[in-house]
Design a protein around this motif. Structure first.
Motif, PDB file in Angstrom:
ATOM      1  N   ARG A  41       8.160 -31.491   3.595  1.00  0.00           N
ATOM      2  CA  ARG A  41       7.710 -31.884   4.730  1.00  0.00           C
ATOM      3  C   ARG A  41       8.256 -33.144   5.169  1.00  0.00           C
ATOM      4  O   ARG A  41       8.741 -33.988   4.357  1.00  0.00           O
ATOM      5  N   ASP A  42       8.293 -33.320   6.399  1.00  0.00           N
ATOM      6  CA  ASP A  42       8.870 -34.676   7.021  1.00  0.00           C
ATOM      7  C   ASP A  42       7.514 -35.358   7.024  1.00  0.00           C
ATOM      8  O   ASP A  42       6.362 -35.056   7.081  1.00  0.00           O
ATOM      9  N   SER A 247      14.017 -41.989  12.662  1.00  0.00           N
ATOM     10  CA  SER A 247      14.272 -40.526  12.600  1.00  0.00           C
ATOM     11  C   SER A 247      14.935 -40.181  11.372  1.00  0.00           C
ATOM     12  O   SER A 247      15.036 -39.031  10.908  1.00  0.00           O
ATOM     13  N   CYS A 249      13.087 -40.759   8.524  1.00  0.00           N
ATOM     14  CA  CYS A 249      12.131 -40.238   7.779  1.00  0.00           C
ATOM     15  C   CYS A 249      11.938 -38.758   7.899  1.00  0.00           C
ATOM     16  O   CYS A 249      10.826 -38.316   8.141  1.00  0.00           O
ATOM     17  N   ARG A 250      12.742 -37.941   7.567  1.00  0.00           N
ATOM     18  CA  ARG A 250      12.849 -36.808   7.344  1.00  0.00           C
ATOM     19  C   ARG A 250      13.688 -36.363   6.000  1.00  0.00           C
ATOM     20  O   ARG A 250      14.280 -36.912   5.398  1.00  0.00           O
ATOM     21  N   CYS A 277       7.434 -44.320   5.609  1.00  0.00           N
ATOM     22  CA  CYS A 277       7.433 -43.378   6.013  1.00  0.00           C
ATOM     23  C   CYS A 277       6.247 -42.498   5.698  1.00  0.00           C
ATOM     24  O   CYS A 277       5.787 -42.740   4.726  1.00  0.00           O
TER      25      CYS A 277
END
Length: 277
Positions: A41-42, A247, A249-250, A277
């Motif tokens: 998961r992000d 952005s 942190c995915r 994150c």
């Protein structure tokens, strides 16, 4: 350590998990390693911090951070950050500091620290000086040197035991790597990855709880060919603005298959800012 403040130019640059299976995984270079499954998961970017090292020696450092990361070396393996203790003392104001170490693989032709004749943890023979075994030993020695200096500096600064901190391997194309010097062939990619595996191994053997990688997808691919290094946690290197860093942190921005734990950006003051994150 940052893309904004180039590091080393050799002559031109945070439970023990060090089992054999991990090391074998960490040395894997081919496409299969790059295709390791991403985190499930992000995560949302939160908490703001800074990372500093020898370029900030003598400079006024900011307050109001949630965390800080301190560079142990002076730009390349075995070099000294002359204000390490002072920077650790500053960082401890925001909790337990994290640490990063500079990495490189100059190989036997360029290094003054090449482990020729070393018998452990790998055997670096004079007959095969440019081998994965020698590169692994070089990484072990570099990490041991950095760890000893950080531990002594943290003790003098009254900071917590560095073994309980997260440590990061700073992997950048500004440093000297065999794959960049002589060609991105399987041999040199494996040698470069072996240095990083050796550094991770040495830190874990000394009781460090977590070892991750600071880099970008592009740099990681060029230096290691997309190795997973045991699905090491990722600190995504400087990408410009804070919003752009957030952005990253995915899961899809992981280049090791491990979780993205931090991202970096350039602050208005010119310092490196970081997001957890």
């Amino acid at each position: 350590m940052t893309l904004h403040h180039p590091r080393t130019r050799l002559p031109a640059l945070a439970g023990a998990v060090a089992g054999a299976l991990l090391l074998l995984t960490g040395l894997a270079v081919p496409a299969a390693a790059a295709a390791a499954p991403p985190p499930a998961r992000d995560l949302l970017a939160r908490d703001r911090g800074f990372d500093v090292s020898y370029p900030q020696c003598g400079a006024a450092l900011p307050g109001g951070a949630d965390f800080a990361v301190v560079g142990v070396d002076g730009g390349r393996p075995f070099d000294v950050n002359p204000c390490l203790a002072e920077q650790i003392a500053w960082a401890r104001e925001f909790g337990r500091p994290a640490y990063y170490v500079n990495t490189a693989n100059p190989g036997p032709r360029l290094s003054d620290h090449w482990p020729l004749g070393q018998r452990a943890p790998r055997r670096c023979t004079r007959a095969e000086p440019d081998s994965e075994a020698c590169a692994f030993d070089y990484g072990v020695n570099a990490a041991k040197d950095a760890f000893a200096r950080a531990r002594a500096a943290a003790l003098s600064a009254g900071a917590p035991d560095v073994r309980r901190s997260t440590w990061w391997l700073d992997v950048e194309t500004h440093n000297t790597w065999e794959s960049l010097e002589y060609g991105e062939t399987r041999k040199y990619l494996r040698n470069d990855t072996a240095v990083l595996a050796g550094m991770k191994h040495a830190l874990l053997r000394r009781g460090v709880r977590a070892v991750g990688v600071y880099s970008t997808a592009h740099q990681w691919e060029r230096i290691t060919g997309g190795a997973s290094l045991g699905q090491a946690p990722v600190w995504y290197a400087g990408v410009g603005s804070r919003s752009l860093a957030a952005s990253r942190c995915r899961a899809r921005f992981s280049f090791t298959g491990g979780p993205v734990r931090m991202t970096q950006y350039l602050t208005g003051s010119g310092l490196d800012g970081d997001l957890r994150c």
